[in-house]
Write a protein that holds these residues in place. Structure first.
Motif, PDB file in Angstrom:
ATOM      1  N   VAL A  49       0.845  -1.194   0.000  1.00 54.99           N
ATOM      2  CA  VAL A  49       0.000   0.000   0.000  1.00 54.99           C
ATOM      3  C   VAL A  49       0.880   1.243   0.000  1.00 54.99           C
ATOM      4  O   VAL A  49       1.789   1.381   0.825  1.00 54.99           O
ATOM      5  CB  VAL A  49      -0.949  -0.009   1.211  1.00 54.99           C
ATOM      6  N   ALA A  50       0.574   2.152  -0.899  1.00 55.36           N
ATOM      7  CA  ALA A  50       1.371   3.376  -1.026  1.00 55.36           C
ATOM      8  C   ALA A  50       0.739   4.561  -0.301  1.00 55.36           C
ATOM      9  O   ALA A  50       1.438   5.495   0.104  1.00 55.36           O
ATOM     10  CB  ALA A  50       1.554   3.726  -2.501  1.00 55.36           C
ATOM     11  N   GLY A  51      -0.580   4.552  -0.133  1.00 55.46           N
ATOM     12  CA  GLY A  51      -1.231   5.676   0.524  1.00 55.46           C
ATOM     13  C   GLY A  51      -2.715   5.434   0.675  1.00 55.46           C
ATOM     14  O   GLY A  51      -3.260   4.447   0.170  1.00 55.46           O
ATOM     15  N   ALA A  52      -3.373   6.375   1.373  1.00 55.81           N
ATOM     16  CA  ALA A  52      -4.808   6.244   1.624  1.00 55.81           C
ATOM     17  C   ALA A  52      -5.387   7.610   1.965  1.00 55.81           C
ATOM     18  O   ALA A  52      -4.693   8.483   2.504  1.00 55.81           O
ATOM     19  CB  ALA A  52      -5.071   5.261   2.764  1.00 55.81           C
ATOM     20  N   GLU A  53      -6.653   7.777   1.659  1.00 50.56           N
ATOM     21  CA  GLU A  53      -7.371   9.006   2.010  1.00 50.56           C
ATOM     22  C   GLU A  53      -8.869   8.737   1.932  1.00 50.56           C
ATOM     23  O   GLU A  53      -9.341   8.094   0.986  1.00 50.56           O
ATOM     24  CB  GLU A  53      -7.006  10.158   1.081  1.00 50.56           C
ATOM     25  N   ASN A  63      -3.402   1.604  -8.491  1.00 56.70           N
ATOM     26  CA  ASN A  63      -4.713   0.971  -8.376  1.00 56.70           C
ATOM     27  C   ASN A  63      -5.395   1.430  -7.087  1.00 56.70           C
ATOM     28  O   ASN A  63      -4.838   1.262  -6.003  1.00 56.70           O
ATOM     29  CB  ASN A  63      -4.571  -0.551  -8.371  1.00 56.70           C
ATOM     30  N   ARG A  64      -6.572   2.014  -7.227  1.00 56.37           N
ATOM     31  CA  ARG A  64      -7.315   2.519  -6.067  1.00 56.37           C
ATOM     32  C   ARG A  64      -8.386   1.511  -5.661  1.00 56.37           C
ATOM     33  O   ARG A  64      -9.058   0.929  -6.515  1.00 56.37           O
ATOM     34  CB  ARG A  64      -7.986   3.863  -6.401  1.00 56.37           C
ATOM     35  N   PHE A  65      -8.548   1.343  -4.344  1.00 52.53           N
ATOM     36  CA  PHE A  65      -9.537   0.413  -3.824  1.00 52.53           C
ATOM     37  C   PHE A  65     -10.479   1.153  -2.875  1.00 52.53           C
ATOM     38  O   PHE A  65     -10.026   1.833  -1.949  1.00 52.53           O
ATOM     39  CB  PHE A  65      -8.863  -0.737  -3.074  1.00 52.53           C
ATOM     40  N   LEU A  66     -11.771   1.023  -3.133  1.00 55.89           N
ATOM     41  CA  LEU A  66     -12.784   1.514  -2.210  1.00 55.89           C
ATOM     42  C   LEU A  66     -12.841   0.521  -1.050  1.00 55.89           C
ATOM     43  O   LEU A  66     -13.123  -0.661  -1.251  1.00 55.89           O
ATOM     44  CB  LEU A  66     -14.137   1.594  -2.923  1.00 55.89           C
ATOM     45  N   ASP A  67     -12.551   1.000   0.143  1.00 55.94           N
ATOM     46  CA  ASP A  67     -12.365   0.106   1.275  1.00 55.94           C
ATOM     47  C   ASP A  67     -13.691  -0.156   1.982  1.00 55.94           C
ATOM     48  O   ASP A  67     -14.147   0.648   2.800  1.00 55.94           O
ATOM     49  CB  ASP A  67     -11.339   0.688   2.244  1.00 55.94           C
ATOM     50  N   PHE A  68     -14.287  -1.312   1.690  1.00 56.36           N
ATOM     51  CA  PHE A  68     -15.515  -1.707   2.357  1.00 56.36           C
ATOM     52  C   PHE A  68     -15.232  -2.532   3.606  1.00 56.36           C
ATOM     53  O   PHE A  68     -16.134  -3.184   4.140  1.00 56.36           O
ATOM     54  CB  PHE A  68     -16.406  -2.497   1.385  1.00 56.36           C
ATOM     55  N   SER A  69     -13.976  -2.478   4.076  1.00 56.88           N
ATOM     56  CA  SER A  69     -13.616  -3.173   5.314  1.00 56.88           C
ATOM     57  C   SER A  69     -13.183  -2.210   6.412  1.00 56.88           C
ATOM     58  O   SER A  69     -12.997  -2.624   7.559  1.00 56.88           O
ATOM     59  CB  SER A  69     -12.482  -4.162   5.055  1.00 56.88           C
ATOM     60  N   SER A  70     -13.009  -0.912   6.073  1.00 56.00           N
ATOM     61  CA  SER A  70     -12.488   0.055   7.052  1.00 56.00           C
ATOM     62  C   SER A  70     -11.232  -0.499   7.727  1.00 56.00           C
ATOM     63  O   SER A  70     -11.119  -0.503   8.953  1.00 56.00           O
ATOM     64  CB  SER A  70     -13.546   0.416   8.101  1.00 56.00           C
ATOM     65  N   ALA A  71     -10.287  -0.977   6.918  1.00 58.81           N
ATOM     66  CA  ALA A  71      -9.073  -1.664   7.389  1.00 58.81           C
ATOM     67  C   ALA A  71      -9.496  -2.970   8.066  1.00 58.81           C
ATOM     68  O   ALA A  71      -9.766  -3.947   7.392  1.00 58.81           O
ATOM     69  CB  ALA A  71      -8.236  -0.770   8.275  1.00 58.81           C
ATOM     70  N   LEU A  72      -9.581  -3.000   9.366  1.00 63.23           N
ATOM     71  CA  LEU A  72     -10.187  -4.132  10.082  1.00 63.23           C
ATOM     72  C   LEU A  72     -11.333  -3.604  10.941  1.00 63.23           C
ATOM     73  O   LEU A  72     -11.375  -3.793  12.149  1.00 63.23           O
ATOM     74  CB  LEU A  72      -9.144  -4.860  10.941  1.00 63.23           C
ATOM     75  N   LYS A 419     -11.993  -7.262  -5.816  1.00 60.08           N
ATOM     76  CA  LYS A 419     -10.749  -6.499  -5.947  1.00 60.08           C
ATOM     77  C   LYS A 419     -10.510  -6.072  -7.388  1.00 60.08           C
ATOM     78  O   LYS A 419     -10.033  -4.957  -7.651  1.00 60.08           O
ATOM     79  CB  LYS A 419      -9.584  -7.335  -5.416  1.00 60.08           C
ATOM     80  N   LYS A 420     -10.823  -6.944  -8.324  1.00 57.79           N
ATOM     81  CA  LYS A 420     -10.668  -6.597  -9.733  1.00 57.79           C
ATOM     82  C   LYS A 420     -11.526  -5.395 -10.100  1.00 57.79           C
ATOM     83  O   LYS A 420     -11.143  -4.548 -10.915  1.00 57.79           O
ATOM     84  CB  LYS A 420     -11.035  -7.792 -10.607  1.00 57.79           C
ATOM     85  N   GLY A 421     -12.680  -5.291  -9.453  1.00 52.53           N
ATOM     86  CA  GLY A 421     -13.565  -4.160  -9.707  1.00 52.53           C
ATOM     87  C   GLY A 421     -13.192  -2.899  -8.956  1.00 52.53           C
ATOM     88  O   GLY A 421     -13.806  -1.848  -9.151  1.00 52.53           O
ATOM     89  N   GLY A 422     -12.197  -2.974  -8.059  1.00 51.50           N
ATOM     90  CA  GLY A 422     -11.758  -1.805  -7.306  1.00 51.50           C
ATOM     91  C   GLY A 422     -12.362  -1.688  -5.924  1.00 51.50           C
ATOM     92  O   GLY A 422     -12.329  -0.613  -5.322  1.00 51.50           O
ATOM     93  N   LEU A 423     -12.895  -2.799  -5.408  1.00 47.68           N
ATOM     94  CA  LEU A 423     -13.488  -2.811  -4.068  1.00 47.68           C
ATOM     95  C   LEU A 423     -12.677  -3.753  -3.198  1.00 47.68           C
ATOM     96  O   LEU A 423     -12.433  -4.903  -3.579  1.00 47.68           O
ATOM     97  CB  LEU A 423     -14.933  -3.289  -4.134  1.00 47.68           C
ATOM     98  N   TRP A 424     -12.269  -3.291  -2.017  1.00 46.74           N
ATOM     99  CA  TRP A 424     -11.560  -4.169  -1.095  1.00 46.74           C
ATOM    100  C   TRP A 424     -12.568  -4.737  -0.115  1.00 46.74           C
ATOM    101  O   TRP A 424     -13.144  -4.019   0.696  1.00 46.74           O
ATOM    102  CB  TRP A 424     -10.452  -3.437  -0.355  1.00 46.74           C
ATOM    103  N   PRO A 425     -12.808  -6.067  -0.156  1.00 45.95           N
ATOM    104  CA  PRO A 425     -13.853  -6.654   0.673  1.00 45.95           C
ATOM    105  C   PRO A 425     -13.304  -7.188   1.991  1.00 45.95           C
ATOM    106  O   PRO A 425     -12.109  -7.449   2.121  1.00 45.95           O
ATOM    107  CB  PRO A 425     -14.342  -7.818  -0.194  1.00 45.95           C
TER     108      PRO A 425
END
Length: 464
Positions: A49-53, A63-72, A419-425
């Motif tokens: 991971v290079a960064g987050a906002e 590659n940007r991922f919409l985080d649907f896990s809020s990290a943990l 993940k391929k769609g840009g969502l981190w589950p």
């Protein structure tokens, strides 16, 4: 001008090479020196991971991922909120650390702000470094307060990875750590979708689960039981929302038998369910309440126990037999103060409630109507789960309990599609847990649901 495209391409290639070098260095150091949780070390390949906002993070390739896990399930206000980042920096400039035995303004203020929001008389705050330590100390307080050894915990639960907490845990992560000497007795909590009580209604599930718990108390011997511990809403086991009447019934049983009631809100506190604390949904106050994660949005590790007046009185003139070097670390407390104030100023708890009621709940139920692999949708606020099944009629899970390797292939394929769609589950067992930041935008909720819609077609394809 004729050279412009060539120059720009060369610059892009050079930038890509720099990013690749940085990524390779991070991954190489990780492989050589970092020991990862819950993993066979040579079989994992962590994303660099290079960064987050906000609600997103990205890798070194852009590659940007919409985080649907809020990290943990802890970045309740998203990544890099400027108010909290600034508060940490300001505190670091004044005082980075001091021993826990001193009175410090920011520690006192963090405790005050938390106590203002906890229900009932939970007005004393013992600070820990994280959630598992909060559970450890809550259990210790209950045992000393009552003079009793046993603690009752649900099978479908997760309470942390430290010694007592992992023995309290009911899920499969306990198996490799269970000492069978921790004084823990497990029982079945309510879960109507996979009811062990053959209940047809929520009222039946609640009543039968309470009868089972009372039977467990009676046959274990009430005078040997210090505490009953529950996750207010079961997190890791699958966002298990208790049926009406259950938590109040547990409260009544604990009062009747002189047992301490502990609620673990490490995952669901601080806005996650649309209330400051999830127990507010059922108007139930425990004797001890464990918290962590969202109290600082994970920016600096912090946890704690909110303590009732009766238990606090036990230690008024009797030393509490526990402590932590970093209890109430000032940088963590500064992060907590800023996080709580930011949530209040920006109405993030209320936003979480609206997002659940108006966007996530309806949106996820609509997905369930389109995808036969979705057996059940359940949740509150910004905390939801989709139960994925192989057979819509029987409710057979899409993968077996504690599946791995080939047995887990359907869920692995589903996660890869996300993940391929840009969502981190956040995938756990046969479920996806939907837990984006509590302040996620409407546009990002819609985007996440759209990606889930496509990925669920992969799950559908694995049905029997």
């Amino acid at each position: 001008m004729d050279n412009y495209p060539r120059i720009m391409n060369a610059a892009a290639d050079a930038l890509a090479a720099v990013k690749d070098t940085a990524k390779d260095a991070v991954k190489d150091a990780d492989r050589k020196h970092v020991f990862h949780s819950w993993s066979a070390q040579e079989l994992i390949d962590p994303l660099a991971v290079a960064g987050a906002e906000g609600s997103y993070f990205w890798d070194y390739e852009g590659n940007r991922f919409l985080d649907f896990s809020s990290a943990l399930v802890y970045t309740n206000i998203g990544y890099q909120h400027p108010k909290v980042a600034a508060a940490i920096a300001e505190q670091a400039g004044k005082l980075c650390t001091v021993a826990p035995g001193f009175a410090v303004d920011v520690r006192s203020e963090a405790a005050r702000l938390i106590a203002e929001r906890t229900p009932g008389d939970l007005d004393k705050i013992f600070f820990t470094n994280a959630g598992a330590e909060a559970v450890e100390n809550a259990v210790r307080m209950a045992r000393v307060h009552t003079g009793r050894p046993k603690v009752l915990a649900a099978y479908r639960s997760y309470h942390g990875a430290t010694s007592a907490a992992i023995n309290l845990t009911g899920d499969a992560r306990r198996f490799g750590n269970d000492s069978a000497t921790a004084g823990v007795v497990h029982f079945w909590g309510p879960f109507r979708y996979r009811s062990p009580f053959h209940a047809a209604t929520d009222a039946e599930e609640s009543a039968r689960a309470l009868r089972h718990l009372e039977d467990t108390i009676v046959f274990e011997g009430p005078r040997s039981i210090a505490a009953v511990i529950l996750e207010t809403v079961g997190g890791a086991p699958g966002v298990l929302v208790p049926p009406p009447g259950y938590l109040a019934g547990v409260r009544e049983l604990c009062d009747r038998y002189g047992i301490v009631f502990i609620l673990d809100e490490v995952m669901v506190g601080f806005g996650r369910t649309g209330k400051w604390f999830a127990c507010e949904h059922w108007d139930v106050t425990p004797d001890l309440l464990c918290f962590a994660k969202g109290v600082t949005s994970g920016y600096v590790p912090l946890g704690g126990v909110a303590i009732s007046a009766a238990i606090a009185e036990t230690f008024a003139r009797r030393p509490y037999p526990g402590g932590l070097t970093y209890s109430g670390h000032v940088l963590a407390c500064a992060a907590a103060v800023a996080t709580i104030n930011t949530m209040a100023e920006e109405g993030i708890v209320e936003q979480s409630a609206r997002t659940g009621a108006e966007l996530l709940g309806p949106g996820l139920r609509a997905l369930a109507e389109r995808h036969p692999s979705v057996g059940e949708v359940r949740g509150l606020g910004t905390f939801w789960a989709l139960e994925l099944v192989r057979d819509a009629q029987t409710g057979e899970p899409l993968v077996p309990y504690n599946a791995s390797g080939a047995d887990n292939a359907p869920m692995a394929a589903f996660a890869a599609a996300c993940k391929k769609g840009g969502l981190w589950p956040l995938v756990a067992g046969n479920r996806i847990h939907v837990a984006p930041p509590c302040n996620i935008s409407e546009q990002d909720v819609a985007k996440g649901l759209e990606i889930l819609d496509e990925a669920l077609s992969v799950a559908d394809a694995h049905m029997a």
